[in-house]
Each structure stands twice: as structure tokens, then as C-alpha cells.
Design a protein around this motif. Sequence first.
Motif, PDB file in Angstrom:
ATOM      1  N   UNK A 237      70.869   3.991  40.708  1.00  0.00           N
ATOM      2  CA  UNK A 237      69.627   4.531  40.173  1.00  0.00           C
ATOM      3  C   UNK A 237      69.715   4.795  38.676  1.00  0.00           C
ATOM      4  N   UNK A 238      70.853   5.314  38.218  1.00  0.00           N
ATOM      5  CA  UNK A 238      71.045   5.569  36.792  1.00  0.00           C
ATOM      6  C   UNK A 238      71.081   4.263  35.999  1.00  0.00           C
ATOM      7  N   UNK A 239      71.743   3.239  36.555  1.00  0.00           N
ATOM      8  CA  UNK A 239      71.807   1.946  35.864  1.00  0.00           C
ATOM      9  C   UNK A 239      70.421   1.339  35.706  1.00  0.00           C
ATOM     10  N   UNK A 240      69.595   1.449  36.731  1.00  0.00           N
ATOM     11  CA  UNK A 240      68.223   0.946  36.630  1.00  0.00           C
ATOM     12  C   UNK A 240      67.432   1.726  35.583  1.00  0.00           C
ATOM     13  N   UNK A 241      67.626   3.012  35.576  1.00  0.00           N
ATOM     14  CA  UNK A 241      66.880   3.872  34.647  1.00  0.00           C
ATOM     15  C   UNK A 241      67.255   3.605  33.191  1.00  0.00           C
ATOM     16  N   UNK A 242      68.549   3.374  32.936  1.00  0.00           N
ATOM     17  CA  UNK A 242      69.014   3.227  31.562  1.00  0.00           C
ATOM     18  C   UNK A 242      69.292   1.774  31.170  1.00  0.00           C
ATOM     19  N   UNK A 244      71.489  -0.403  32.351  1.00  0.00           N
ATOM     20  CA  UNK A 244      72.922  -0.723  32.283  1.00  0.00           C
ATOM     21  C   UNK A 244      73.305  -1.556  33.500  1.00  0.00           C
ATOM     22  N   UNK A 245      74.271  -2.452  33.315  1.00  0.00           N
ATOM     23  CA  UNK A 245      74.678  -3.334  34.405  1.00  0.00           C
ATOM     24  C   UNK A 245      75.527  -2.568  35.419  1.00  0.00           C
ATOM     25  N   UNK A 246      75.127  -2.662  36.689  1.00  0.00           N
ATOM     26  CA  UNK A 246      75.824  -1.916  37.733  1.00  0.00           C
ATOM     27  C   UNK A 246      77.231  -2.447  37.978  1.00  0.00           C
ATOM     28  N   UNK A 273      78.387   6.948  29.490  1.00  0.00           N
ATOM     29  CA  UNK A 273      78.062   5.527  29.323  1.00  0.00           C
ATOM     30  C   UNK A 273      76.554   5.310  29.310  1.00  0.00           C
ATOM     31  N   UNK A 274      75.830   6.018  30.189  1.00  0.00           N
ATOM     32  CA  UNK A 274      74.378   5.875  30.224  1.00  0.00           C
ATOM     33  C   UNK A 274      73.755   6.384  28.923  1.00  0.00           C
ATOM     34  N   UNK A 275      74.223   7.533  28.445  1.00  0.00           N
ATOM     35  CA  UNK A 275      73.643   8.121  27.230  1.00  0.00           C
ATOM     36  C   UNK A 275      73.951   7.283  25.997  1.00  0.00           C
ATOM     37  N   UNK A 458      82.298 -10.597  34.802  1.00  0.00           N
ATOM     38  CA  UNK A 458      81.244  -9.602  34.681  1.00  0.00           C
ATOM     39  C   UNK A 458      80.000 -10.261  34.075  1.00  0.00           C
ATOM     40  N   UNK A 459      78.827  -9.673  34.267  1.00  0.00           N
ATOM     41  CA  UNK A 459      77.595 -10.316  33.799  1.00  0.00           C
ATOM     42  C   UNK A 459      77.595 -10.643  32.308  1.00  0.00           C
ATOM     43  N   UNK A 460      78.298  -9.855  31.511  1.00  0.00           N
ATOM     44  CA  UNK A 460      78.323 -10.101  30.074  1.00  0.00           C
ATOM     45  C   UNK A 460      79.302 -11.204  29.682  1.00  0.00           C
ATOM     46  N   UNK A 461      80.069 -11.694  30.645  1.00  0.00           N
ATOM     47  CA  UNK A 461      81.098 -12.708  30.379  1.00  0.00           C
ATOM     48  C   UNK A 461      80.587 -14.090  30.788  1.00  0.00           C
ATOM     49  N   UNK A 462      80.792 -15.077  29.943  1.00  0.00           N
ATOM     50  CA  UNK A 462      80.329 -16.438  30.216  1.00  0.00           C
ATOM     51  C   UNK A 462      81.476 -17.351  30.643  1.00  0.00           C
ATOM     52  N   UNK A 463      82.566 -16.757  31.080  1.00  0.00           N
ATOM     53  CA  UNK A 463      83.730 -17.549  31.477  1.00  0.00           C
ATOM     54  C   UNK A 463      83.654 -17.891  32.966  1.00  0.00           C
TER      55      UNK A 463
END
Length: 524
Positions: A237-242, A244-246, A273-275, A458-463
Motif C-alpha cells: 500500500x505504501x509503495x502504491x501511494x508513494x 515506489x517499486x515493491x 525510503x518512501x519519504x 530488479x525492475x530498474x535493471x535492464x540486465x
Amino acid sequence: MGIYVNPGNDGFQESIRSGIYVDKTGLIACTNERICTKEKFICVSRPRRFGKSMALEMLAAYYSRGCDSRGLFSGLSIEHDSSYPEHLNKYDVIFLNMKQFLIEAKPGTVTDHLEQQVLEELYEDYGDFFKFPVSGMAEAFRKLYAKTGKKFIFLIDEWDCVVRERQESEKLQKQYLDFLRVLLKDQPYVALAYMTGILPVKKYGQHSALNMFWEYSMTGQDVFEEYTGFTESEVKGLCERFGMDFAETSNWYDGYMFRQFRHVYNPRSVVAAMKCHHFSNYWTSTETYEALKIYMDMDFDGLRSDIVYLLGGGRIRVNTLSFQNDMHTFRTKDDVLTLLIHLGYLGYDSETKEVFIPNKEIAGEFENAMSVGGWTRVMRILKASEKLLEDTLRCDEAAVARELDQAHTEAASILSYNDENSLTCAIGLAYYSARKDYRMIRELPTGRGFADIVFLPLPSCKKPALVIELKYGKSAETAIQQIKARHYTQALEGYSGEILLVGINYDKNHTEKPHTCVIERAVY
């Protein structure tokens, strides 16, 4: 409203007005069930910055007589519990932060200073009931109970700070424990006693002053599991709100587990991390790694190799029952590992009785502690892991084999290297740097067995993803064949893109080139 007697609801009010507040008021229903029962003595121990003080402020706001907290709890989960109106603002609360008294008091006078401060407030509220001076808090509460029938709720924060921070003074510790025993044990005026700290209470030397407490610790939180940290659904819920990738949040801060809640997150780090909208080492930055290094460097047979094994992604079975619940009585390496569970540096699976390094944030703290000396071989492996990953992604089989040979040479003096499980941990250590961009999964269930090691980007990684199968005394080709025959890649649910199939074999009889490697590309 006082400082120690009925402190009111200001602390809880600040919490719910903060930018991030996760509703943990269900805890109140648990404590309500225990009021005026044989289970009314509760000691909840958790690592630092896991919300212990916030929980006490919430309980103080709910129970304290003299303030109206209905507005604060409006819309929160406890409002829907049947016990909610029965106990709301109905008790005199005694709120004690032991760290404060320890800092303020002159050496050896902690309990005297505490009693003086609390009795001054008690006399202000109930002075008419005391015709003669009393010898201490216990006598004062007994007299009040005899004359008024009032029961008190005791909320004690940092209960163990005297034991943790005055380790050299057994006399002070015994005096302190005797004070708590006299104040609380078998006293008719106690409706509830809720203590928080880092350590459990039951085995301080031969002194069992507080054996009336029910303990809920990082080796077993029982009904308090949900309130130990953030749950998976709360973090989603916090990741959706802010925004951020779960998956990355999980990689950084998940890893504490209990019987019912198998994914518990470090609340301090998740909030930060959220803030900040950025993943980093927030919890570990609040204390120097030297505290961890002291325990890592203890001279117990097998402790160093166990720590390296854990850093490689392994798990180790631990006997937590011999731990004496202090920070200096260590008889075995299991005692040290158990302390690291309570401090939050290790996760614990109560079903398998195994410990493990819970997440990326904590792994980084172990790495920091190792970097300052005494772990030279391990640090060489970790530093070389960047090159190993690069060569793996380039499918340079010969280079990968050479680098694994070198890593084996460094690790051989620390780790046993005589079966596939040991090989798995050694390879996990050799690929340590991959955890910056990947989530490492050991023994990923595939439906037709377990893939030894999977690195899922991870989602931010293109490897590309890596599926690594290990063999001991066979061949790298056999490992590749097993990946294909058992369809290990199909277990990467939700992943689409390039996958590298990596087969590694270790042959101890081949002294010059013990490792061989085969790498194939696949697209899914």
C-alpha cells in the motif's frame, strides 16, 4: 496529565499526524484481552527503531485517565473491536522510559532517582491518601489500591537498557531487577504491565526476578507478529501511494519472518525510503557497524565460516535456547548468532530453526564490518564479484571459470567446499555484487525440482536474468541439460526477456582448473 503518571496522548497524536502512519491499533485488542488476567505481564522485544516506543505511546493514549482520545482513534481499526469502549481512558497509567532514568541518575542510583520522580507526581494526584511517608513506589501503590481499589497499567520502555549499557555492574543489574520484581510481581494493583526492549527477560545469570512475564521476541512473536514491523500488504500500500517499486523495496527491507506472517519489513527503513523516494541503508545508518563487528569477531569455533556462509545466501540451523539473554555471556557460537537475531542483524525461521541474512540493507552492514580488517580473503572475493558478473553477462565461460577458481582459493580457508550446498554458498558469495541489481533466490521451486541459484533482475535493471545450476564432480554441460530438462526457466513467473543459463561444475580432483562453466542465452 503528568510526565510519568497519565502522560496523555501527545506522543500518539504526533504519530498519526506524521506523513506516514501505518495503523497498528489492533495491538490494543491484544492487550485488552490480557488486562487483569494471568497473562497481564507482557515483554515484547524487538530491534532498535522497530516502533517499540510508538506502540507504548499509543497504549498510553488509549488507557490514560484524564484525557479524551476518542477523536485520535476515530476511523482506526481498534474502533471496531468490541473491547474498545470498555477500557478507553479508564486507567491510571505509569509510563517509564528507563533510558531516561539511566542517563539522568547518578551512578548506582537509577531506581532511587526513578522512585523519587514518580512519587512526586503520585503525591500531586493522590496526596490526600498518604498520611505518612512511604518507603517506595510499591508501598504507595498498595496503599492506594487498599483505599480506592484502583488498578494501574505500567508501560515500561527500554526495560533492558540497564542490562545492555551497564554490563560491567552485576550489582546494579540485580538491584534493578529486584526493583521491578517488587514493583510488579504478585501485586494486586497491576492491571497490565507491558515492557519493551531489545532483549528477552528470562535468563539473566541465576537471577529470575521477572519470570512472571510472557515473552514475545524475534524468535517468536506469537499474537504480536503483525505489530512487530510492517506486513507485506502494508508495504504494498505504501509503495502504491508513494510510487515506489515493491520488488526493490522487498529486496532492501523484507526478510524477517514468523509463523503466520512470513514477510515482515523493517519499518524505519521503509518509512525513510518512501519519504526520500530512494532506497538506501537507513536503519543501519543509525548505529555504527562497530557494534556488529564486535560479535562477528568473537573467537568461537566455526563462527567466522558461518557468517561467510550466511553472506553467500545460506542458512544455518541454530539452537536459540542456550542464550542467556544478555550481551556478554556467550558459551557457544549459537549464543552469538541468537543475539544477532534479537539485534535485527539476522532473520530467524522458527519452523526450520535456521538463521539467515534478511535483506540487502543488512548484507551491506556485514560487508561494512568486514571491510575494516580481519576479513581480507572475503573482501577480495566481494571486490572481484563485479568482474565475475560482467564476464558472466558477456558469456565469457573461460573467464568465469578462472574467476571462480580464484574465489575458491580465497574461500577454501573459510568455507568447507565438499558438497553442492557448500558450493552454492561459495558461488553466492562470488556473485555478491549482483545483488545490487538482482534479487537472489536460492533453491527456487520449479515444479520439477529446485534451481540452485536464480538472479532475477530488479525492475530498474535492464540486465538478463541468470539461472545457475551447480554440479559437484560431474560436468557443466550436465548442469545446462538439467536446467532445460526440468524447465527451470518456466518458474520465473511474470518475467519476460533474456535469460542466461549458467552451468558450473566443481571437480576437486582437477587441481589446476577445478571449475568449468557453460553459458547459453535464451529468450522468454
